[in-house]
Design an enzyme around this catalytic site. Structure first.
Site, PDB file in Angstrom:
ATOM      1  N   ASP A 191      -9.013  37.667 -79.781  1.00 14.04           N
ATOM      2  CA  ASP A 191      -8.868  38.037 -78.360  1.00 14.04           C
ATOM      3  C   ASP A 191      -8.758  36.840 -77.439  1.00 14.04           C
ATOM      4  O   ASP A 191      -8.365  36.987 -76.279  1.00 14.04           O
ATOM      5  CB  ASP A 191     -10.079  38.887 -77.929  1.00 14.04           C
ATOM      6  CG  ASP A 191     -10.058  40.248 -78.596  1.00 14.04           C
ATOM      7  OD1 ASP A 191     -11.122  40.713 -79.026  1.00 14.04           O
ATOM      8  OD2 ASP A 191      -8.957  40.814 -78.709  1.00 14.04           O
ATOM      9  N   HIS A 212     -17.327  35.739 -84.305  1.00 16.34           N
ATOM     10  CA  HIS A 212     -16.831  36.866 -85.109  1.00 16.34           C
ATOM     11  C   HIS A 212     -17.862  37.208 -86.173  1.00 16.34           C
ATOM     12  O   HIS A 212     -18.529  36.338 -86.700  1.00 16.34           O
ATOM     13  CB  HIS A 212     -15.496  36.487 -85.780  1.00 16.34           C
ATOM     14  CG  HIS A 212     -14.720  37.668 -86.239  1.00 16.34           C
ATOM     15  ND1 HIS A 212     -14.928  38.266 -87.442  1.00 16.34           N
ATOM     16  CD2 HIS A 212     -13.750  38.379 -85.613  1.00 16.34           C
ATOM     17  CE1 HIS A 212     -14.106  39.303 -87.567  1.00 16.34           C
ATOM     18  NE2 HIS A 212     -13.381  39.392 -86.468  1.00 16.34           N
ATOM     19  N   HIS A 235     -15.905  44.328 -78.916  1.00 18.91           N
ATOM     20  CA  HIS A 235     -14.750  44.583 -79.810  1.00 18.91           C
ATOM     21  C   HIS A 235     -13.466  44.368 -78.995  1.00 18.91           C
ATOM     22  O   HIS A 235     -13.306  43.318 -78.406  1.00 18.91           O
ATOM     23  CB  HIS A 235     -14.898  46.002 -80.379  1.00 18.91           C
ATOM     24  CG  HIS A 235     -14.001  46.358 -81.524  1.00 18.91           C
ATOM     25  ND1 HIS A 235     -13.227  45.476 -82.214  1.00 18.91           N
ATOM     26  CD2 HIS A 235     -13.753  47.576 -82.104  1.00 18.91           C
ATOM     27  CE1 HIS A 235     -12.559  46.111 -83.179  1.00 18.91           C
ATOM     28  NE2 HIS A 235     -12.843  47.380 -83.115  1.00 18.91           N
TER      29      HIS A 235
HETATM   30  C1  SDX Z   1     -12.820  41.793 -82.377  1.00 17.97           C
HETATM   31  O1  SDX Z   1     -14.706  43.079 -86.776  1.00 17.97           O
HETATM   32  C2  SDX Z   1     -13.541  42.731 -86.499  1.00 17.97           C
HETATM   33  O2  SDX Z   1     -12.748  42.423 -87.382  1.00 17.97           O
HETATM   34  C3  SDX Z   1     -13.160  42.755 -85.018  1.00 17.97           C
HETATM   35  C4  SDX Z   1     -11.808  42.211 -84.653  1.00 17.97           C
HETATM   36  C5  SDX Z   1     -10.688  43.070 -85.194  1.00 17.97           C
HETATM   37  O3  SDX Z   1      -9.585  42.549 -85.416  1.00 17.97           O
HETATM   38  O4  SDX Z   1     -10.892  44.309 -85.280  1.00 17.97           O
HETATM   39  O5  SDX Z   1     -11.673  40.899 -85.171  1.00 17.97           O
HETATM   40  C6  SDX Z   1     -11.591  42.188 -83.133  1.00 17.97           C
HETATM   41  O6  SDX Z   1     -13.571  42.648 -82.005  1.00 17.97           O
HETATM   42  C7  SDX Z   1     -13.098  40.349 -82.145  1.00 17.97           C
HETATM   43  C8  SDX Z   1     -14.465  40.093 -81.423  1.00 17.97           C
HETATM   44  C9  SDX Z   1     -14.265  40.349 -79.927  1.00 17.97           C
HETATM   45  N1  SDX Z   1     -15.562  40.259 -79.226  1.00 17.97           N
HETATM   46  C10 SDX Z   1     -15.889  39.186 -78.499  1.00 17.97           C
HETATM   47  O7  SDX Z   1     -15.174  38.197 -78.373  1.00 17.97           O
HETATM   48  C11 SDX Z   1     -17.219  39.306 -77.779  1.00 17.97           C
HETATM   49  C12 SDX Z   1     -17.990  37.990 -77.898  1.00 17.97           C
HETATM   50  N2  SDX Z   1     -18.375  37.786 -79.296  1.00 17.97           N
HETATM   51  C13 SDX Z   1     -19.699  38.166 -79.683  1.00 17.97           C
HETATM   52  O8  SDX Z   1     -20.292  39.191 -78.975  1.00 17.97           O
HETATM   53  C14 SDX Z   1     -19.955  38.100 -81.177  1.00 17.97           C
HETATM   54  O9  SDX Z   1     -19.448  36.912 -81.638  1.00 17.97           O
HETATM   55  C15 SDX Z   1     -19.469  39.239 -82.042  1.00 17.97           C
HETATM   56  C16 SDX Z   1     -19.934  40.546 -81.544  1.00 17.97           C
HETATM   57  C17 SDX Z   1     -17.988  39.213 -82.128  1.00 17.97           C
HETATM   58  C18 SDX Z   1     -20.048  39.019 -83.451  1.00 17.97           C
HETATM   59  O10 SDX Z   1     -21.392  38.960 -83.281  1.00 17.97           O
HETATM   60  P1  SDX Z   1     -22.445  39.056 -84.492  1.00 17.97           P
HETATM   61  O11 SDX Z   1     -21.809  38.879 -85.807  1.00 17.97           O
HETATM   62  O12 SDX Z   1     -23.243  40.286 -84.269  1.00 17.97           O
HETATM   63  O13 SDX Z   1     -23.265  37.740 -84.233  1.00 17.97           O
HETATM   64  P2  SDX Z   1     -24.638  37.687 -83.494  1.00 17.97           P
HETATM   65  O14 SDX Z   1     -24.604  38.527 -82.239  1.00 17.97           O
HETATM   66  O15 SDX Z   1     -25.699  37.968 -84.497  1.00 17.97           O
HETATM   67  O16 SDX Z   1     -24.684  36.164 -83.012  1.00 17.97           O
HETATM   68  C19 SDX Z   1     -25.083  35.143 -83.925  1.00 17.97           C
HETATM   69  C20 SDX Z   1     -25.425  33.960 -83.044  1.00 17.97           C
HETATM   70  C21 SDX Z   1     -26.393  34.347 -81.922  1.00 17.97           C
HETATM   71  O17 SDX Z   1     -27.097  33.177 -81.578  1.00 17.97           O
HETATM   72  P3  SDX Z   1     -28.709  33.211 -81.657  1.00 17.97           P
HETATM   73  O18 SDX Z   1     -29.123  34.306 -80.657  1.00 17.97           O
HETATM   74  O19 SDX Z   1     -29.046  33.604 -83.099  1.00 17.97           O
HETATM   75  O20 SDX Z   1     -29.093  31.831 -81.250  1.00 17.97           O
HETATM   76  O21 SDX Z   1     -24.251  33.469 -82.396  1.00 17.97           O
HETATM   77  C22 SDX Z   1     -24.396  33.650 -80.970  1.00 17.97           C
HETATM   78  C23 SDX Z   1     -25.479  34.680 -80.759  1.00 17.97           C
HETATM   79  O22 SDX Z   1     -26.116  34.481 -79.512  1.00 17.97           O
HETATM   80  N3  SDX Z   1     -23.129  34.138 -80.485  1.00 17.97           N
HETATM   81  C24 SDX Z   1     -22.628  33.833 -79.290  1.00 17.97           C
HETATM   82  C25 SDX Z   1     -21.383  34.473 -79.246  1.00 17.97           C
HETATM   83  N4  SDX Z   1     -21.170  35.123 -80.399  1.00 17.97           N
HETATM   84  C26 SDX Z   1     -22.270  34.915 -81.155  1.00 17.97           C
HETATM   85  N5  SDX Z   1     -23.096  33.105 -78.262  1.00 17.97           N
HETATM   86  C27 SDX Z   1     -22.308  33.020 -77.159  1.00 17.97           C
HETATM   87  N6  SDX Z   1     -21.097  33.592 -77.058  1.00 17.97           N
HETATM   88  C28 SDX Z   1     -20.610  34.322 -78.070  1.00 17.97           C
HETATM   89  N7  SDX Z   1     -19.401  34.875 -77.962  1.00 17.97           N
END
Ligand code: SDX
Length: 380
Positions: free
Chosen positions: A316, A265, A226
């Site tokens: 971010d 996201h 997050h």
């Molecule tokens: C914020 O919710 C909000 O609105 C939050 C926010 C706000 O304003 O409040 O927008 C602010 O928190 C933004 C997000 C900040 N976090 C990050 O940048 C951390 C990196 N991002 C990820 O951890 C991820 O994208 C999430 C947590 C943000 C969202 O993840 P989900 O929806 O749970 O997606 P998932 O984990 O199920 O991933 C789906 C696929 C997976 O691939 P497979 O395993 O199915 O092959 O996408 C891949 C994931 O591995 N994936 C990524 C990735 N994000 C998703 N792979 C590599 N790097 C990434 N960043």
């Protein structure tokens, strides 16, 4: 469990679950659109100050000039911290991270409020405004104390964003610097039922107090999935170090299922509209400071991640480049998110108080049941 999803047609992480009704923010993940109280983030981030957007979130309408002047004056009059809170920061600064210090200091603010348990909207609104004003001071004071520098008291003649930069750096920012900070605070202020906001609403739904709700929000925002991603992005850019090293770094990360910070996201399945705006500001800022290194590395990460995973930058991803250009230390990246999001948390807390029902979902139990009880002396 089928692919990590409970077989009861249940999606982990409340994915796609509507958990309540709200009039504050519309996040359109399919079209990549974002609205605060019906106004597009493009209009708000181009035309409004953080104070104006905070008024919109808290009061539900854009202020006229007189209302904004009164609100801005009221907020700036609330920036100072009680002496005991400064003493707490002096005690904890060297022992904790900025987010932990913010969480501790905000929680302690309750001690200075004789109306902590006040249950009317007026109390909650006043407490919300007070915390919007004070979060920035707490983070700035933490930074100065932790770096053994004299604290810089708030300057009431400066707007919220400019004053924050002044309290951290000791220098009054240029107009371009103040505008970049202000726009960033507008873009981070609110985002519907994200994890920290929803957690704040759960806190309020038990009729707990505003200080508890904001402390909850900080604790949840701190996580790297997050708001903690903000600091992690710059650390990642530094670890990569050059555009040439992006491709191998990303490939290695993906092969080891490591997340690229600032990418992806839960709701946006297209470009995060905030990231689009921040990318332009980061590029403009990098050009102005003559240091394109971090921007170019980020731009390359974006391209590789889209090609490899069809994922886009989130809010971010480019912020940390702007903070770096503003001379803000990397460790303040995530607390800056909190300085802004306290407005959204406060608006949601008020909305929850205003039409409350205890938030208590069910769980899908998969453990054993009716086990035969074994007295302790007979247990192996
Ligand atoms: C914020 O919710 C909000 O609105 C939050 C926010 C706000 O304003 O409040 O927008 C602010 O928190 C933004 C997000 C900040 N976090 C990050 O940048 C951390 C990196 N991002 C990820 O951890 C991820 O994208 C999430 C947590 C943000 C969202 O993840 P989900 O929806 O749970 O997606 P998932 O984990 O199920 O991933 C789906 C696929 C997976 O691939 P497979 O395993 O199915 O092959 O996408 C891949 C994931 O591995 N994936 C990524 C990735 N994000 C998703 N792979 C590599 N790097 C990434 N960043």
């Amino acid at each position: 469990m089928v692919n990590g999803k409970l077989s009861a047609g249940f999606k982990k992480g409340l994915e796609d679950v509507i958990a309540g009704e709200s009039k504050i923010c519309k996040v359109d993940g399919k079209r990549g659109r974002l609205y605060y109280r019906g106004y597009s983030i493009e209009d708000l981030s181009t035309n409004c100050t953080f104070e104006e957007v905070t008024y919109l979130l808290l009061e539900g309408k854009l202020p006229n000039r007189k209302e904004l002047a009164r609100f801005t004056k009221e907020l700036s009059s609330m920036r100072n911290l009680p002496k005991y809170v400064v003493e707490i920061l002096e005690e904890v600064a060297h022992r904790t991270t900025p987010m932990e210090a913010l969480r501790t200091a905000v929680s302690s603010l309750a001690g200075g409020d004789k109306d902590v348990e006040g249950i009317t909207t007026d109390y909650h609104l006043a407490q919300g405004k007070s915390m919007v004003a004070k979060f920035a001071t707490i983070v700035a004071y933490y930074h100065r104390i932790n770096n053994k520098m004299e604290i810089v008291k708030p300057d009431p003649s400066l707007g919220h964003a400019a004053n924050f930069l002044y309290m951290v750096t000791g220098k009054r920012p240029s107009e371009i610097e103040a505008m970049a900070m202000d726009q960033d605070l507008v873009l981070h202020a609110e985002h519907s039922f994200n994890a920290s906001t929803f957690a704040a609403r759960i806190t309020v739904s038990t009729l707990s107090d505003m200080y508890s709700a904001m402390t909850t929000g900080i604790g949840v925002l701190k996580g790297p999935l997050h708001g903690g991603a903000s600091e992690a992005v710059m650390r990642q850019l530094q670890a990569i170090g050059s555009v040439e090293k992006v491709e191998p770094y990303v490939k290695d990360a993906l092969s080891k299922h490591r997340r690229m910070m600032g990418i992806g996201h839960r709701v946006y399945k297209v470009y995060d509209p905030r990231a689009r705006i921040l990318k332009k500001t980061a590029e403009r800022f990098s050009k102005a400071t003559g240091d394109m290194k971090w921007y170019n590395i980020a731009d390359k990460i974006e391209r590789v991640m889209f090609r490899e995973k069809k994922l886009y930058p989130n809010v971010d991803f480019f912020s940390s480049i702007i903070y770096n250009g503003l001379g803000l230390p990397l460790e303040l990246d995530s607390p800056i998110f909190a300085i802004s999001r306290v407005s959204g948390w406060s608006a949601h807390a008020l909305e929850q108080y205003g039409d409350n029902r205890l938030i208590r979902p069910l769980d899908y139990y998969t453990g054993p049941i009716d086990l035969k009880f074994i007295p302790i002396d007979e247990r192996k």
